[in-house]
Design an enzyme around this catalytic site. Structure first.
Site, short mmCIF file in Angstrom:
data_model
loop_
_atom_site.label_atom_id
_atom_site.label_comp_id
_atom_site.label_asym_id
_atom_site.label_seq_id
_atom_site.Cartn_x
_atom_site.Cartn_y
_atom_site.Cartn_z
N PRO A 2 26.07 35.20 37.60
CA PRO A 2 27.11 35.05 38.62
C PRO A 2 28.17 36.14 38.52
O PRO A 2 28.57 36.53 37.43
CB PRO A 2 27.70 33.67 38.30
N GLU A 3 28.59 36.63 39.69
CA GLU A 3 29.61 37.66 39.75
C GLU A 3 30.92 37.03 40.20
O GLU A 3 31.03 35.81 40.34
CB GLU A 3 29.16 38.78 40.69
#
Length: 293
Positions: A2-3
């Site tokens: 996840p960013e």
């Protein structure tokens, strides 16, 4: 992994049930995730109040009314789910934003940490691969901790501007994509959104960063901010395991202009190019060779 938009989406989902709430019960169903849980993890958190729920780079931060901050990283497959006590239905207008479809229910055997508030809300952390982790960091010395001491500015903050990038890129022969992924240059950016922003700004990911003029950087910075804002609004991008706290899958992947679109037409106005793919430092770079120069 996840960013920033995915982590920010999770923060938004957790805030209504955790921020300002006292943790009445904490359960650690195993002694470790990616790393061992801190000593006395349950004892320190039980009875603490979450004063604020924040994000720094790709970390979730629960500021406590005690001397510590609970730091949480989702890793590759970590997710939180919220179970709320029965009560009146949510009022009209409180539905979650964006367009979503739903992930499969998580396997109970991967429920590793449970937080229950005095209001009765239960937040469960699931992580099948256990690449996520949690730690307690002394709040007074937070900025000196090795995970945070060298981080660059947040990309959605005023501190992140063309002047900052010009200074960070000065004399550098690496491509801008490589440097934008360096958390010391800017905190929280990842492969997906850097590819997207560079395409929107029509800047080659391979061009020596030090040769990019300030006028082009002044175009790049707003594109980075815009693509992040749009992804947050859409709930992030559901690639592999990421899901929101309500089980919904983010929808931004349906708006990708370059990422994972190898061989498809470039979507930039007036461009007739085709999206290509090359590997940089072990990561796929998607770009348009026709308009990204």
């Amino acid at each position: 992994m996840p960013e920033l938009p995915e982590v920010e989406t999770v923060r938004g989902g957790l805030r209504p049930v955790l921020e300002g709430r006292r943790l009445a019960r904490v359960e650690a169903r195993r002694p470790d995730l990616r790393f061992p849980l801190p000593p006395n993890f349950v004892q320190i958190l039980t009875g603490a109040t979450v004063v604020a729920l924040e994000r720094r780079a790709k970390y979730l931060l629960a500021r406590l009314d005690r001397e510590d901050t609970l730091v949480m990283h989702l890793g590759m497959s970590g997710r939180f789910e919220i179970a709320r006590p029965e009560g009146p239905e949510r009022p009209e207008g409180s539905e979650r934003p964006g367009r979503f479809h739903y992930a499969a229910d998580p396997d109970p055997k991967h429920a590793h940490v449970v937080f229950e508030t005095e209001a009765g809300d239960r937040v469960t952390y699931y992580d099948p691969r256990r690449f996520g982790y949690m730690a307690l960091v002394n709040t007074a010395a937070f900025d000196l901790h090795p995970w945070f001491a060298g981080l660059g500015p947040e990309p959605l903050s005023d501190a992140f501007d063309a002047a900052h990038l010009k200074a960070a890129f000065a004399g550098r022969r690496q491509g801008p994509k490589t440097l934008l992924l360096d958390q010391r240059v800017v905190a929280g950016l990842g492969n997906i959104y850097v590819c997207e922003a560079l395409n929107r700004a029509r800047i080659s990911p391979f061009k020596p960063a030090g040769s990019i003029g300030v006028a082009r950087l002044e175009r790049l910075v707003p594109e980075i901010k815009a693509v992040l804002a749009e992804a947050i609004e859409a709930g992030g991008s559901s690639l592999r395991d990421f899901a929101r706290t309500d089980g919904a899958l983010g929808y931004f992947q349906h708006s990708f202009r370059t990422y994972d679109r190898e061989g498809q037409p470039c979507r930039n106005d007036g461009c007739r190019g085709v999206i290509g793919r090359e590997v940089q430092a072990g990561r796929s770079t998607f770009y348009c060779p026709a308009c990204q120069r």
